[in-house]
Each structure stands twice: as structure tokens, then as C-alpha cells.
Design a protein around this motif. Structure first.
Motif, short mmCIF file in Angstrom:
data_model
loop_
_atom_site.label_atom_id
_atom_site.label_comp_id
_atom_site.label_asym_id
_atom_site.label_seq_id
_atom_site.Cartn_x
_atom_site.Cartn_y
_atom_site.Cartn_z
N ILE A 1 12.13 0.47 39.27
CA ILE A 1 12.47 1.34 40.41
C ILE A 1 12.35 2.80 40.02
N ASP A 2 13.02 3.18 38.94
CA ASP A 2 12.96 4.56 38.41
C ASP A 2 13.44 4.56 36.97
N PHE A 3 13.21 5.65 36.27
CA PHE A 3 13.67 5.72 34.87
C PHE A 3 13.65 7.16 34.39
N LYS A 4 14.31 7.35 33.24
CA LYS A 4 14.43 8.68 32.63
C LYS A 4 13.78 8.68 31.25
N LEU A 5 13.02 9.72 30.97
CA LEU A 5 12.35 9.84 29.66
C LEU A 5 12.76 11.15 29.00
N ALA B 1 12.91 4.69 46.29
CA ALA B 1 14.09 5.55 46.48
C ALA B 1 15.36 4.80 46.09
N ALA B 2 16.15 5.42 45.23
CA ALA B 2 17.45 4.87 44.79
C ALA B 2 18.27 6.02 44.24
N GLY B 3 19.52 5.73 43.91
CA GLY B 3 20.37 6.70 43.22
C GLY B 3 20.41 8.06 43.88
N SER B 4 20.28 9.10 43.05
CA SER B 4 20.48 10.46 43.56
C SER B 4 19.39 10.88 44.55
N LEU B 5 18.19 10.31 44.42
CA LEU B 5 17.12 10.69 45.37
C LEU B 5 17.43 10.15 46.76
N ALA B 6 17.88 8.88 46.82
CA ALA B 6 18.21 8.27 48.11
C ALA B 6 19.30 9.09 48.80
N VAL C 1 13.11 13.77 32.05
CA VAL C 1 11.98 13.56 32.97
C VAL C 1 12.27 12.28 33.74
N ILE C 2 12.39 12.39 35.05
CA ILE C 2 12.72 11.22 35.87
C ILE C 2 11.50 10.82 36.68
N VAL C 3 11.17 9.53 36.60
CA VAL C 3 9.99 8.99 37.29
C VAL C 3 10.51 8.00 38.32
N ASP D 1 20.11 1.16 30.37
CA ASP D 1 20.95 2.36 30.51
C ASP D 1 20.17 3.50 31.17
N THR D 2 18.86 3.52 30.98
CA THR D 2 18.06 4.68 31.40
C THR D 2 17.01 4.35 32.46
N CYS D 3 17.03 3.11 32.91
CA CYS D 3 16.06 2.69 33.94
C CYS D 3 16.81 1.95 35.05
N ARG D 4 16.22 1.90 36.24
CA ARG D 4 16.69 0.94 37.25
C ARG D 4 15.71 -0.22 37.26
N PHE D 5 16.23 -1.41 36.98
CA PHE D 5 15.45 -2.64 36.98
C PHE D 5 16.00 -3.54 38.07
N PHE E 1 27.35 -1.21 36.22
CA PHE E 1 28.56 -0.53 35.71
C PHE E 1 28.94 0.63 36.63
N ARG E 2 27.93 1.45 36.99
CA ARG E 2 28.22 2.63 37.84
C ARG E 2 28.89 2.21 39.14
N LEU E 3 28.44 1.09 39.72
CA LEU E 3 28.92 0.68 41.04
C LEU E 3 29.97 -0.43 40.98
N GLY F 1 25.91 19.88 34.04
CA GLY F 1 25.65 18.66 34.82
C GLY F 1 24.17 18.35 34.96
N ASP F 2 23.37 18.71 33.96
CA ASP F 2 21.92 18.43 33.93
C ASP F 2 21.24 18.82 35.26
N PRO F 3 21.21 20.11 35.61
CA PRO F 3 20.65 20.50 36.91
C PRO F 3 19.14 20.25 37.02
P1 TMP Z 1 19.48 9.21 39.41
O1 TMP Z 1 19.03 8.45 40.63
O2 TMP Z 1 20.94 9.13 39.14
O3 TMP Z 1 18.98 10.63 39.42
O4 TMP Z 1 18.77 8.51 38.14
C1 TMP Z 1 17.38 8.30 38.08
C2 TMP Z 1 17.04 7.44 36.87
O5 TMP Z 1 17.26 8.16 35.66
C3 TMP Z 1 17.87 6.18 36.76
O6 TMP Z 1 17.03 5.12 36.29
C4 TMP Z 1 18.91 6.48 35.71
C5 TMP Z 1 18.22 7.51 34.84
N1 TMP Z 1 19.13 8.53 34.34
C6 TMP Z 1 19.50 8.54 32.99
O7 TMP Z 1 19.07 7.70 32.21
N2 TMP Z 1 20.35 9.53 32.55
C7 TMP Z 1 20.83 10.49 33.37
O8 TMP Z 1 21.60 11.36 32.91
C8 TMP Z 1 20.44 10.48 34.75
C9 TMP Z 1 20.96 11.51 35.71
C10 TMP Z 1 19.61 9.49 35.19
#
Ligand code: TMP
Length: 236
Positions: free
Chosen positions: A174-178, A97-102, A91-93, A197-201, A215-217, A128-130
Motif C-alpha cells: 500500500i505504502d512505505f517509508k525509506l 490512499a491510506a494513513g495520513s494521506l487519506a 521518503v514515503i512512497v 513497521d515501515t510499510c503498509r501490507f 498496533f496503531r489502531l 514531528g517529521d514535517p
Molecule cells: P503515514 O500514512 O502515516 O504518513 O505513513 C506512510 C507510510 O510510511 C506507512 O507505511 C508507515 C510509514 N511511516 C514510517 O515508517 N515512519 C514514520 O515515521 C511515518 C510517519 C510513516
């Protein structure tokens, strides 16, 4: 609590059985991956930082009325949690706008969203987690409509609670994954981790990235950024 056999090893955590069958031990690793495991490294100390940040935030959420799997921190990198059956959704909140949404919508990174955006992805590394929507989730039986309503309500509450808490620590969420799971009684609770690891701060004042995007960038300073979040939240 007696730590027994390893049940699972993921990219960032190991899970162990314990003598109480309703509980598990999660051990956070220093391994870091990006791009579905394509890019890999080790960041010494990351496991401890993510364990401590996650547990701090889970306790804040419990106080705010969101049920979580957190039971007790056992060591700097190990935590006792409730056994759940993970609902196979990420679940992405999103607030900004950042990352894949941007990328997907052609938005400049940092563009505020006029409403919080909720996205669901089907948890399947091979695919690939569609991204999926409510109809896919219902058709595939991954969660009932009642469960999905609860997941959405909890996700908004988590966003509100964490955004406020992090703002007080000078961090913009900014955004995060649950991830959510079902207890044996069927109740849905928050599981997994909430960490850099799972949020953008982003730093509230400077906009500096304090999360896994370093790390990603290939921005460097990953350890320093994770430590900064820990220091701001827990004062150490
Ligand atoms: P995204 O912009 O790459 O879709 O990521 C959105 C947010 O979700 C970001 O804070 C990173 C987090 N995320 C994970 O924790 N695990 C994942 O597998 C993905 C795709 C995103």
C-alpha cells in the motif's frame, strides 16, 4: 566481527560500532511505538521478524540494481551494515490512499492512486517529521538536486520491485517509508529497514492489515500479522 560500543539507540533499533570503521551492527528491538513515541509496547519476537524481513527484501533490491547498506545477517536480530551518513529525509512512497494521506485529502482508505505518490518528510522528532518538498530540501541543503533525483529514481524502482515480489507472496504493498544515506565516497544507498513497521501490507485477497496499523489502531494480532508476512516471504 567484534561488536564494540553502542553508538545510538532509537525507537526500534540499536546501532553498535565494530572493529572495521566502515561498518556497523544494527540490532532490532521488540519495542514498538506509534504517534512519535506516545504509544509504546513490546511485541516479543518483532525484532527477529523485522531483521529477517528487511534483510530478505534488501537482498531482492540489490539483485534488482538498488544499492543498499546490507552486508550480512549476523544473528536472528543483528545485521552487519555499511556505515553511511543518513540523509535527514523520510521518503514515503504510496500506491493506495491510506494513513495520513487519506486523512489529509479526505480520501477513503483503499482508494487506488492513479500515479505513485512520493512524499518527503524532514527527519526531526521534535518537529514531528514535517512534510517538505524539493525546494525546502534544496534550500536547507539536506540533499543536492542530483542526490534527490537519484533518491526518487531508486524509490520508484524499489516500489516496482517490492510490489511485484510481495504480490507473488499474496501481499499488497500500500505504502512505505525509506531512508537513504551517503557512503564515505559520496554514493547514495538505501539504508534503515523495510518491514511491517515501515510499510503498509494488506492481504491481497482479503485486504486484512498485516503491518503496524494493527498496533496503531488497536486491532490486535500484531505478532501473528508480522509472522504471517515473514512466513509468506521466507517460508518459515
Ligand atoms: P503515514 O500514512 O502515516 O504518513 O505513513 C506512510 C507510510 O510510511 C506507512 O507505511 C508507515 C510509514 N511511516 C514510517 O515508517 N515512519 C514514520 O515515521 C511515518 C510517519 C510513516
Amino acid at each position: 566481527m567484534l561488536k564494540k560500543n553502542q553508538l545510538y539507540e532509537g525507537k526500534a533499533k540499536k546501532v553498535f560500532a565494530v572493529d572495521d570503521g566502515d561498518l556497523l551492527i544494527v540490532e532490532y528491538k521488540d519495542d514498538v511505538t506509534a504517534g512519535n513515541g506516545v504509544k509504546k509496547s513490546v511485541i516479543t519476537g518483532k525484532g527477529v521478524i523485522n531483521n529477517r524481513i528487511t534483510n530478505h527484501l534488501m537482498q531482492i533490491l540489490e539483485k534488482a540494481g538498488v544499492p543498499t547498506h546490507f552486508v550480512k545477517e549476523l544473528s536472528p536480530s543483528e545485521t552487519l551494515v555499511k556505515l553511511v551518513k543518513i540523509i535527514p529525509l523520510e521518503v514515503i512512497v504510496r500506491n493506495i490512499a491510506a494513513g495520513s494521506l487519506a486523512k489529509r485529502l479526505g480520501l477513503e482508505e483503499g482508494t487506488p492512486l492513479s500515479k505513485t505518490v512520493l512524499e518527503y518528510c524532514y527527519k526531526d522528532d521534535a518537529l514531528g517529521d514535517p512534510m517538505v518538498n524539493d525546494y525546502h530540501i534544496a534550500a536547507m541543503g539536506w540533499a543536492s538536486s542530483e542526490e534527490l533525483e537519484k533518491i526518487a529514481a531508486y524509490s520508484f524502482k524499489i516500489n516496482e520491485t517490492l510490489s511485484e515480489h510481495l504480490k507473488e507472496a499474496g501481499v499488497r504493498l500500500i505504502d512505505f517509508k525509506l531512508e537513504f544515506g551517503r557512503l564515505p565516497c559520496g554514493d547514495v544507498i538505501l539504508a534503515d529497514e523495510i518491514s511491517p513497521d515501515t510499510c503498509r501490507f494488506w492481504d491481497l485477497k482479503t485486504g486484512e492489515k498485516l503491518d503496524k496499523d494493527r498496533f496503531r489502531l488497536d486491532l490486535g494480532g500484531v505478532n501473528e500479522a508480522y509472522n504471517e508476512v515473514l512466513k509468506r516471504l521466507l517460508g518459515c
